[in-house]
Design an enzyme around this catalytic site. Structure first.
Site, mmCIF file in Angstrom:
data_model
loop_
_atom_site.group_PDB
_atom_site.id
_atom_site.type_symbol
_atom_site.label_atom_id
_atom_site.label_comp_id
_atom_site.label_asym_id
_atom_site.label_seq_id
_atom_site.Cartn_x
_atom_site.Cartn_y
_atom_site.Cartn_z
ATOM 1 N N HIS A 121 -4.444 6.154 -0.935
ATOM 2 C CA HIS A 121 -4.942 6.120 0.439
ATOM 3 C C HIS A 121 -3.842 6.346 1.461
ATOM 4 O O HIS A 121 -4.135 6.559 2.646
ATOM 5 C CB HIS A 121 -5.603 4.763 0.687
ATOM 6 C CG HIS A 121 -6.933 4.840 1.347
ATOM 7 N ND1 HIS A 121 -7.693 5.990 1.448
ATOM 8 C CD2 HIS A 121 -7.686 3.862 1.949
ATOM 9 C CE1 HIS A 121 -8.828 5.732 2.070
ATOM 10 N NE2 HIS A 121 -8.846 4.457 2.391
ATOM 11 N N TYR A 160 -4.539 -0.425 9.985
ATOM 12 C CA TYR A 160 -5.247 -0.299 8.709
ATOM 13 C C TYR A 160 -6.248 0.851 8.825
ATOM 14 O O TYR A 160 -6.747 1.177 9.900
ATOM 15 C CB TYR A 160 -5.901 -1.599 8.243
ATOM 16 C CG TYR A 160 -4.885 -2.624 7.807
ATOM 17 C CD1 TYR A 160 -4.376 -2.614 6.522
ATOM 18 C CD2 TYR A 160 -4.405 -3.570 8.704
ATOM 19 C CE1 TYR A 160 -3.413 -3.539 6.116
ATOM 20 C CE2 TYR A 160 -3.450 -4.494 8.321
ATOM 21 C CZ TYR A 160 -2.952 -4.468 7.019
ATOM 22 O OH TYR A 160 -1.997 -5.369 6.639
ATOM 23 N N TYR A 197 0.799 -1.220 0.000
ATOM 24 C CA TYR A 197 0.000 0.000 0.000
ATOM 25 C C TYR A 197 0.838 1.280 0.000
ATOM 26 O O TYR A 197 0.282 2.381 -0.031
ATOM 27 C CB TYR A 197 -0.907 0.024 1.234
ATOM 28 C CG TYR A 197 -1.841 -1.158 1.326
ATOM 29 C CD1 TYR A 197 -2.963 -1.244 0.514
ATOM 30 C CD2 TYR A 197 -1.600 -2.194 2.232
ATOM 31 C CE1 TYR A 197 -3.827 -2.327 0.592
ATOM 32 C CE2 TYR A 197 -2.452 -3.282 2.322
ATOM 33 C CZ TYR A 197 -3.567 -3.338 1.503
ATOM 34 O OH TYR A 197 -4.413 -4.414 1.580
ATOM 35 N N ASN A 203 -9.377 1.596 8.146
ATOM 36 C CA ASN A 203 -10.738 1.563 8.691
ATOM 37 C C ASN A 203 -10.790 1.479 10.209
ATOM 38 O O ASN A 203 -11.841 1.722 10.804
ATOM 39 C CB ASN A 203 -11.519 0.398 8.084
ATOM 40 C CG ASN A 203 -11.781 0.585 6.606
ATOM 41 O OD1 ASN A 203 -11.362 1.581 6.006
ATOM 42 N ND2 ASN A 203 -12.465 -0.362 6.006
#
Length: 212
Positions: free
Chosen positions: A37, A91, A32, A93
């Protein structure tokens, strides 16, 4: 600096000022690292580089840490203020659990908190600084607001552009080469904005940086 394994805590004396907690949102792992993001993580890394250079700290004054409150953390002094930089490893969320734990650990006032994150509602190259506000559909911010029980804390949003296709696929994709040039410049502006927030307060930063 490797953003996942080489994060360090600077061992310096603290001042009498209240600490400021600056949190960049993203997802851990090389998969990532360059995604849209993870722009919050990239700003934190750039802030570290600026503060490390400003402090002119040699390697003997540093200490590596792996995790504090499920986050990678730096604590340092910058412009006579104690600054805590953090990248939650929960992460995106679940960012709220890490942020709440950091606030409790370091006894942070919400006015001394600043969350940095990506926003699909802003064009690439735009930053927006606000004292408070809703999550705007950003799941990391939604988690933070839920864990803190309030929307009243400062944030710096960085535009990543409107989604093309599925929003999840979009935010987990990388910038194009052309976009990456602009994003690198935007990261520099975000770092400058945090500098102003630390020195002169959020209102001064809003007046100067809310725009392209």
């Amino acid at each position: 600096m490797n953003p996942q394994t080489e994060f360090v805590m600077l061992c310096k004396n603290t001042t009498d000022t209240y600490p400021k907690l600056i949190v960049g949102l993203g997802n851990p792992g090389l998969r990532y690292e360059k995604t849209k993001h993870n722009i919050g993580f990239r700003v934190i890394d750039a802030l570290y580089d600026k503060m490390h250079t400003s402090n002119n700290t040699d390697s003997s004054a540093t200490k590596r840490v792996t995790s504090i409150c499920n986050s990678l953390v730096i604590q340092t002094e910058f412009h006579d203020s104690t600054i805590i930089l953090a990248k939650p490893m929960t992460y995106m969320n679940n960012s709220g659990s890490a942020v709440a734990a950091l606030i409790n650990r370091y006894d942070i006032s919400l006015t001394d908190l600043c969350i940095i994150y990506d926003d699909v509602h802003l064009d690439i190259g735009i930053i927006r600084i606000r004292r408070k506000g809703s999550d705007g559909g950003q799941k990391g911010m939604k988690s933070i607001i839920r864990h803190l029980g309030t929307q009243e804390f400062p944030r710096l949003r960085i535009g990543i552009g409107e989604p093309v296709g599925d929003i999840t696929d979009y935010v987990l994709s990388e910038f194009s080469k052309t976009e990456e040039v602009e994003i690198e410049q935007t990261i520099e502006r975000a770092v400058d904005a945090i500098d102003v927030i630390v020195q002169d307060g959020i209102l001064a930063a809003m007046n100067r940086f809310n725009g392209r």
